[in-house]
Design a protein around this motif. Structure first.
Motif, mmCIF file in Angstrom:
data_model
loop_
_atom_site.group_PDB
_atom_site.id
_atom_site.type_symbol
_atom_site.label_atom_id
_atom_site.label_comp_id
_atom_site.label_asym_id
_atom_site.label_seq_id
_atom_site.Cartn_x
_atom_site.Cartn_y
_atom_site.Cartn_z
ATOM 1 N N ILE A 4 0.867 -1.178 0.000
ATOM 2 C CA ILE A 4 0.000 0.000 0.000
ATOM 3 C C ILE A 4 0.904 1.229 0.000
ATOM 4 N N VAL A 5 0.615 2.168 -0.892
ATOM 5 C CA VAL A 5 1.455 3.349 -1.040
ATOM 6 C C VAL A 5 0.566 4.584 -1.166
ATOM 7 N N LEU A 17 -3.082 0.135 -3.754
ATOM 8 C CA LEU A 17 -2.344 -1.127 -3.775
ATOM 9 C C LEU A 17 -1.499 -1.167 -5.037
ATOM 10 N N THR A 18 -0.217 -1.450 -4.881
ATOM 11 C CA THR A 18 0.685 -1.452 -6.022
ATOM 12 C C THR A 18 1.718 -2.553 -5.856
ATOM 13 N N ASP A 19 2.546 -2.704 -6.862
ATOM 14 C CA ASP A 19 3.633 -3.665 -6.808
ATOM 15 C C ASP A 19 4.949 -2.902 -6.753
ATOM 16 N N ARG A 20 5.767 -3.231 -5.754
ATOM 17 C CA ARG A 20 7.050 -2.555 -5.575
ATOM 18 C C ARG A 20 8.166 -3.579 -5.479
ATOM 19 N N HIS A 94 9.590 2.439 4.050
ATOM 20 C CA HIS A 94 9.052 1.077 4.024
ATOM 21 C C HIS A 94 8.281 0.776 5.307
ATOM 22 N N GLY A 95 6.988 1.076 5.329
ATOM 23 C CA GLY A 95 6.155 0.725 6.473
ATOM 24 C C GLY A 95 5.712 -0.724 6.415
ATOM 25 N N THR A 96 4.745 -1.068 7.250
ATOM 26 C CA THR A 96 4.332 -2.461 7.383
ATOM 27 C C THR A 96 3.113 -2.839 6.557
ATOM 28 N N ALA A 97 2.519 -1.894 5.843
ATOM 29 C CA ALA A 97 1.369 -2.225 4.995
ATOM 30 C C ALA A 97 1.871 -2.758 3.664
ATOM 31 N N ALA A 98 2.621 -3.839 3.736
ATOM 32 C CA ALA A 98 3.251 -4.429 2.557
ATOM 33 C C ALA A 98 3.641 -5.856 2.897
ATOM 34 N N GLU A 99 3.977 -6.621 1.884
ATOM 35 C CA GLU A 99 4.377 -8.006 2.134
ATOM 36 C C GLU A 99 5.718 -8.091 2.859
ATOM 37 N N CYS A 100 6.573 -7.073 2.666
ATOM 38 C CA CYS A 100 7.875 -7.050 3.335
ATOM 39 C C CYS A 100 8.183 -5.638 3.809
ATOM 40 N N THR A 101 8.989 -5.543 4.855
ATOM 41 C CA THR A 101 9.533 -4.265 5.274
ATOM 42 C C THR A 101 10.972 -4.468 5.703
ATOM 43 N N VAL A 310 -9.898 -7.070 11.520
ATOM 44 C CA VAL A 310 -8.870 -7.434 10.551
ATOM 45 C C VAL A 310 -9.370 -7.175 9.125
ATOM 46 N N PHE A 311 -8.558 -6.443 8.368
ATOM 47 C CA PHE A 311 -8.869 -6.101 6.983
ATOM 48 C C PHE A 311 -7.803 -6.707 6.069
ATOM 49 N N PRO A 312 -8.177 -7.144 4.855
ATOM 50 C CA PRO A 312 -7.154 -7.585 3.906
ATOM 51 C C PRO A 312 -6.360 -6.384 3.393
ATOM 52 N N LEU A 313 -5.194 -6.667 2.832
ATOM 53 C CA LEU A 313 -4.315 -5.588 2.385
ATOM 54 C C LEU A 313 -4.993 -4.661 1.386
ATOM 55 N N ASP A 314 -5.798 -5.225 0.488
ATOM 56 C CA ASP A 314 -6.421 -4.362 -0.521
ATOM 57 C C ASP A 314 -7.540 -3.495 0.041
ATOM 58 N N ARG A 315 -7.841 -3.661 1.340
ATOM 59 C CA ARG A 315 -8.819 -2.783 2.001
ATOM 60 C C ARG A 315 -8.148 -1.941 3.093
#
Length: 337
Positions: A4-5, A17-20, A94-101, A310-315
């Motif tokens: 999330i950006v 939601l994007t790909d980084r 790089h925050g935590t709303a992503a698959e990796c940080t 709990v919300f999914p990443l895309d929300r």
């Protein structure tokens, strides 16, 4: 990786939601594959006002997951370690709303195998804030351990909030008599589940009278969420050398304190922002919270007074909106969903 950006400040709809590229850990850093991210009020406040850097900002200070890579100077044995992450996005992209940080190794703290990731993702900012609030009194401890607050009374204003819940659990673990205020029977049930010994409904009870009945000599520490609204009452329940730790401005942006009575008590009114807490105090807080987790002394979920949403990443935008709207409990983002 999915992330999330936001590239401009604004309402939750600026989150996308994007790909980084997967970030690489630098010297002294670790990369964490996240399972869950926590959402705090500072996340939406920063998103609303702060201009992100040229690469955009991944929000999220807190999270939990597994170390999957380390940078130079970090023990390779950390790979595979379950951890909780704190302050990932403070001064970093790089925050935590992503698959990796990627964070400095000290900001990825071992999470015991028995502790679930939802607990780990809920620790960070609320628990470090609560620890600071409970340790600023001149005559109190600078680090919480079992027995550190024995014989002391603590008042937690707003015991159903995330920081209030953390303060109740940590104060109870440290041996304090814990009093908290709430605004409804439902919130009273949550504060009791968190471990508060005494709960005062400020809408229907006289807070000063009730607190003085429970602690005739006054309270040694106040964890304060709404100083502007509560200052007059708080000033009447402090013990000599007591401290009021103000970590939010929910009651308004300015506070008026009765000077002479507080002088007589040698009282301390301390402002707390966890991001700028002195480094040593923050180190002690991390150590204490980790110890409380290892002891099994802190929990999450409705049975612990902290309902999870709990919300999914895309929300992630909906997760931010829920926190902004004041949902009762802890909001998490499931990064894997």
């Amino acid at each position: 990786m999915r992330a999330i950006v936001y590239d401009r400040p604004g309402a939750p709809d600026v989150l996308r939601l994007t790909d980084r590229p997967v970030p690489e850990p630098g010297d002294g850093e670790v990369r964490v594959r996240l399972a869950l991210a926590g959402v705090n009020p500072t996340d939406w406040k920063s998103r609303s006002k702060a201009q992100p850097g040229p690469e955009g900002q991944v929000p999220g200070q807190d999270g939990a997951g597994t170390v999957e890579a380390v940078g130079a100077g970090v023990d390779p044995a950390r790979v595979g370690e379950r951890v909780w992450v704190w302050e990932a996005a403070y001064g970093r992209p790089h925050g935590t709303a992503a698959e990796c940080t990627v964070v400095p190794t000290a900001q990825a703290v071992r999470l015991p195998d028995a502790a679930p990731f939802d607990l780990g993702a809920a620790l960070g900012i609320p628990f470090l804030t609560a620890h600071r609030c409970l340790t600023v009194a001149e005559t109190g401890p600078d680090r919480l351990v079992p027995g550190a607050l024995a014989g002391r009374a603590v008042l937690v204003q707003g015991g159903a909030g995330a920081v209030g819940n953390a303060a109740i659990q940590l104060a109870r673990w440290a041996g304090a008599t814990v009093i908290t205020t709430v605004s409804s029977p439902e919130k009273a049930a949550l504060a009791t589940a968190a471990g508060a010994h005494h709960v005062v409904d400020y809408r229907h009870q006289d807070v000063v009278a009730e607190v003085r009945r429970i602690a005739p000599d006054g309270v040694d520490a106040v964890v304060e969420v709404a100083a502007a609204a509560n200052a007059a009452a708080t000033a009447q329940v402090l013990a000599p050398f007591g401290a009021v730790a103000i970590y939010a401005d929910d009651g308004g942006p300015e506070v008026t304190v009765p000077v002479r009575p507080q002088m007589v008590l040698n009282a301390r009114w301390q402002f707390v922002l966890v991001y700028t807490v002195p480094p040593r105090a923050k180190e002690l807080a991390v150590e204490a919270v980790a110890a409380a987790v290892a002891d099994g002394a802190v929990r999450v979920g409705e049975e612990a007074g902290l309902p999870l949403h709990v919300f999914p990443l895309d929300r992630a935008a909906a997760a931010h909106q829920a926190v902004q709207d004041g949902v009762v409990g802890k909001v998490l983002v499931d990064v894997t969903a």
